[in-house]
Design a protein around this motif. Structure first.
Motif, PDB file in Angstrom:
ATOM      1  N   GLU A  90       0.814  -1.213   0.000  1.00 15.17           N
ATOM      2  CA  GLU A  90       0.000   0.000   0.000  1.00 15.17           C
ATOM      3  C   GLU A  90       0.852   1.271   0.000  1.00 15.17           C
ATOM      4  OE1 GLU A  90      -2.428  -3.307   1.766  1.00 15.17           O
ATOM      5  OE2 GLU A  90      -0.360  -2.586   1.979  1.00 15.17           O
TER       6      GLU A  90
ATOM      7  N   ILE B 193      -6.382   3.039  -3.691  1.00 15.03           N
ATOM      8  CA  ILE B 193      -5.286   2.181  -3.234  1.00 15.03           C
ATOM      9  C   ILE B 193      -5.766   0.778  -2.891  1.00 15.03           C
ATOM     10  CG2 ILE B 193      -3.608   1.839  -1.371  1.00 15.03           C
ATOM     11  CD1 ILE B 193      -3.133   4.858  -1.412  1.00 15.03           C
ATOM     12  N   THR B 194      -6.873   0.660  -2.190  1.00 13.98           N
ATOM     13  CA  THR B 194      -7.363  -0.666  -1.808  1.00 13.98           C
ATOM     14  C   THR B 194      -7.688  -1.498  -3.034  1.00 13.98           C
ATOM     15  OG1 THR B 194      -8.249   0.135   0.291  1.00 13.98           O
ATOM     16  CG2 THR B 194      -9.150  -1.922  -0.557  1.00 13.98           C
TER      17      THR B 194
ATOM     18  N   THR C 299      -4.443  -2.453  -4.877  1.00  9.77           N
ATOM     19  CA  THR C 299      -3.720  -3.472  -4.123  1.00  9.77           C
ATOM     20  C   THR C 299      -4.343  -4.838  -4.357  1.00  9.77           C
ATOM     21  OG1 THR C 299      -3.047  -1.891  -2.418  1.00  9.77           O
ATOM     22  CG2 THR C 299      -3.056  -4.213  -1.796  1.00  9.77           C
TER      23      THR C 299
END
Length: 211
Positions: A55, A67-68, A71
């Motif tokens: 992250e 970002i989540t 990822t």
């Protein structure tokens, strides 16, 4: 440092740039992520700073609200693009084998997502007694303590902090982004040139611990 009292010592190893050279695979994975998302990612730069959580790197290329998702996508494509191109670091197999030959346990404690960490070890034929993922820097101390590790081997100043937090001996190799001087300054107890020196060092460590 806490002296080793167990006749079967546990040694922890970091993964990226300690046991494995994951740069080619990670480079390919970021290139694919860039192609799929249309987002520019300098994969050459990314592989010069491996170690911190995924992250942290994603935040350099994507806004916070993506970002989540990025990822998750990275981890989904990782097995197809990153595992096959990854190499064992010189001396990695021998280092793990030296611990097990002495009757000890060799565990891997890494910031990498645990399922992908296990895929790397399986692909390269590196036998670890346990693999614990998703831990970075000081958080690695939790797993090291739980498994009774007296030594932790890594390549990053974050690995030094993890070892110190677990009262384990910090053994380092300057094969990642941190040089020997930086590792010593961070508090590493031992700096080896690379893992090819580990079996001889470990033999001496065992002899001194049992004297």
């Amino acid at each position: 440092m806490t002296p080793m009292t167990s006749p079967t010592p546990t040694v922890g190893f970091d993964l990226d740039m300690t046991l494995i050279d994951s740069r080619p695979g990670i480079h390919a994975c970021y290139a694919e992520l860039s192609a799929r998302t249309g987002t520019y990612i300098d994969a050459d730069l990314v592989v010069t700073r491996l170690g911190p959580p995924l992250e942290t790197e994603m935040a350099n290329w994507f806004p916070a609200d993506r970002i989540t998702a990025m990822t998750t996508l990275y981890r989904e494509i990782y097995p197809a693009y990153a595992v096959g191109g990854t190499l064992a670091m010189p001396g990695a197999r021998e280092a793990v084998a030296a611990v097990r030959a002495a009757g000890g346990r060799a565990i891997v404690v890494t910031a990498k997502w645990e399922p992908n960490a296990k895929l790397h070890l399986e692909h390269l034929g590196i036998d670890a007694d346990a693999v614990i993922g998703d831990l970075w820097a000081e958080r690695k101390a939790t797993a090291l303590r739980e498994h009774g590790a007296s030594v932790y081997v890594g390549d990053h100043v974050g690995d030094v902090r993890g070892a110190r937090g677990a009262d384990a001996l910090s053994v380092t190799v300057p094969t990642g982004p941190c040089g020997a001087g930086e590792l010593r300054e961070a508090g590493a107890d031992v700096v080896l040139a690379d893992l090819t020196e580990f079996p001889a060092w470990f033999s001496g460590y065992l002899a001194a611990s049992r004297a």
